[in-house]
Design a protein around this motif. Structure first.
Motif, PDB file in Angstrom:
ATOM      1  N   VAL A  12     -57.287  54.090 -16.459  1.00 47.71           N
ATOM      2  CA  VAL A  12     -58.059  53.481 -15.860  1.00 47.71           C
ATOM      3  C   VAL A  12     -58.532  53.075 -15.814  1.00 47.71           C
ATOM      4  N   GLN A  13     -59.586  51.949 -15.504  1.00 50.44           N
ATOM      5  CA  GLN A  13     -61.110  52.558 -14.586  1.00 50.44           C
ATOM      6  C   GLN A  13     -61.333  51.763 -13.402  1.00 50.44           C
ATOM      7  N   PRO A  14     -62.065  51.801 -12.450  1.00 50.71           N
ATOM      8  CA  PRO A  14     -61.426  52.001 -11.255  1.00 50.71           C
ATOM      9  C   PRO A  14     -61.785  50.722 -10.769  1.00 50.71           C
ATOM     10  N   GLY A  15     -61.033  49.669  -9.861  1.00 57.91           N
ATOM     11  CA  GLY A  15     -60.714  48.307  -9.952  1.00 57.91           C
ATOM     12  C   GLY A  15     -60.023  47.708 -10.621  1.00 57.91           C
ATOM     13  N   GLY A  16     -59.378  48.476 -11.450  1.00 54.52           N
ATOM     14  CA  GLY A  16     -58.277  48.482 -12.341  1.00 54.52           C
ATOM     15  C   GLY A  16     -57.061  48.133 -11.396  1.00 54.52           C
ATOM     16  N   SER A  17     -55.496  47.023 -12.934  1.00 59.46           N
ATOM     17  CA  SER A  17     -54.712  48.060 -12.189  1.00 59.46           C
ATOM     18  C   SER A  17     -53.295  48.746 -12.836  1.00 59.46           C
ATOM     19  N   LEU A  18     -52.402  48.886 -12.398  1.00 64.98           N
ATOM     20  CA  LEU A  18     -51.589  48.998 -13.704  1.00 64.98           C
ATOM     21  C   LEU A  18     -49.551  49.216 -12.819  1.00 64.98           C
ATOM     22  N   ARG A  67     -52.920  47.417  -1.486  1.00 69.61           N
ATOM     23  CA  ARG A  67     -53.479  47.582  -3.094  1.00 69.61           C
ATOM     24  C   ARG A  67     -52.565  48.344  -3.438  1.00 69.61           C
ATOM     25  N   PHE A  68     -50.917  48.354  -2.758  1.00 68.78           N
ATOM     26  CA  PHE A  68     -49.853  49.054  -3.747  1.00 68.78           C
ATOM     27  C   PHE A  68     -48.928  48.138  -3.182  1.00 68.78           C
ATOM     28  N   THR A  69     -47.314  47.864  -4.103  1.00 70.80           N
ATOM     29  CA  THR A  69     -46.542  47.400  -3.796  1.00 70.80           C
ATOM     30  C   THR A  69     -45.681  47.984  -4.842  1.00 70.80           C
ATOM     31  N   ILE A  70     -44.444  47.947  -3.777  1.00 71.89           N
ATOM     32  CA  ILE A  70     -42.672  49.054  -3.745  1.00 71.89           C
ATOM     33  C   ILE A  70     -42.099  47.865  -4.903  1.00 71.89           C
ATOM     34  N   SER A  71     -41.153  47.875  -5.400  1.00 70.88           N
ATOM     35  CA  SER A  71     -40.131  46.143  -5.455  1.00 70.88           C
ATOM     36  C   SER A  71     -39.535  47.554  -6.516  1.00 70.88           C
ATOM     37  N   ARG A  72     -38.177  47.046  -6.733  1.00 73.08           N
ATOM     38  CA  ARG A  72     -37.005  47.401  -7.198  1.00 73.08           C
ATOM     39  C   ARG A  72     -36.455  46.227  -7.525  1.00 73.08           C
ATOM     40  N   GLN A  82     -46.616  48.815  -8.234  1.00 70.84           N
ATOM     41  CA  GLN A  82     -47.515  47.623  -8.778  1.00 70.84           C
ATOM     42  C   GLN A  82     -49.205  48.171  -8.118  1.00 70.84           C
ATOM     43  N   MET A  83     -49.897  48.890  -8.424  1.00 74.01           N
ATOM     44  CA  MET A  83     -51.284  49.721  -7.951  1.00 74.01           C
ATOM     45  C   MET A  83     -52.312  48.603  -8.196  1.00 74.01           C
ATOM     46  N   VAL A 112     -51.865  59.724 -13.620  1.00 69.94           N
ATOM     47  CA  VAL A 112     -52.850  57.985 -13.588  1.00 69.94           C
ATOM     48  C   VAL A 112     -53.603  59.156 -13.788  1.00 69.94           C
ATOM     49  N   THR A 113     -54.794  58.209 -14.277  1.00 70.09           N
ATOM     50  CA  THR A 113     -56.251  58.913 -14.762  1.00 70.09           C
ATOM     51  C   THR A 113     -56.862  57.436 -13.868  1.00 70.09           C
ATOM     52  N   VAL A 114     -57.576  58.016 -12.981  1.00 71.77           N
ATOM     53  CA  VAL A 114     -58.854  56.138 -13.035  1.00 71.77           C
ATOM     54  C   VAL A 114     -60.165  56.516 -12.722  1.00 71.77           C
ATOM     55  N   SER A 115     -60.896  56.451 -13.744  1.00 69.36           N
ATOM     56  CA  SER A 115     -62.314  56.930 -13.857  1.00 69.36           C
ATOM     57  C   SER A 115     -63.221  56.052 -15.102  1.00 69.36           C
ATOM     58  N   SER A 116     -64.158  55.253 -14.687  1.00 67.53           N
ATOM     59  CA  SER A 116     -65.235  54.699 -15.566  1.00 67.53           C
ATOM     60  C   SER A 116     -66.036  55.958 -16.977  1.00 67.53           C
TER      61      SER A 116
END
Length: 116
Positions: A12-18, A67-72, A82-83, A112-116
């Motif tokens: 995913v690019q910087p600023g993106g979500s996964l 920035r991140f949210t954990i849930s179950r 959620q990132m 998870v790889t965050v890169s442009s």
């Protein structure tokens, strides 16, 4: 047989979500505290976020808070992360972990790889 299977990782690019998921089986998921732990190349594992067995309490590492949210979903035996606003320094293998008393169960991890 205990299984924790992570999914949802990728590039995913910087600023993106996964959104990561962790499907659990073989143990009483709803009684276990769950957490997400990550390990970057050349670094030690670090806890990203945790959630109580019922999902009523959560905690986050300072570097992901906001920035991140954990849930179950205990009905589906599934843990989520959620990132948002991802940064290159979030690049790591992300593991889900189940804990109860002295017992810990780990998944195999998802990259998870965050890169442009």
């Amino acid at each position: 047989q205990v299984q924790l299977e992570e999914s949802g990782g990728g590039l995913v690019q910087p600023g993106g979500s996964l959104r990561l998921s962790c499907a659990a089986s073989g143990f009483p998921f709803s009684t276990y505290r769950m957490s997400w732990v990550r390990q970057a190349p050349g670094k030690e594992r670090e806890t990203v976020a945790g959630i109580s067995s019922a999902g009523s309490r959560t905690n986050y590492a300072p570097f992901v808070k906001g920035r991140f949210t954990i849930s179950r979903d205990n009905a589906k035996n599934t843990l989520y992360l959620q990132m948002n606003s991802l940064k290159p320094e979030d690049t790591a293998v992300y593991y889900c972990k189940g804990s109860y008393a002295s017992t810990d169960y780990w998944g195999q991890g998802t990259q998870v790889t965050v890169s442009s």
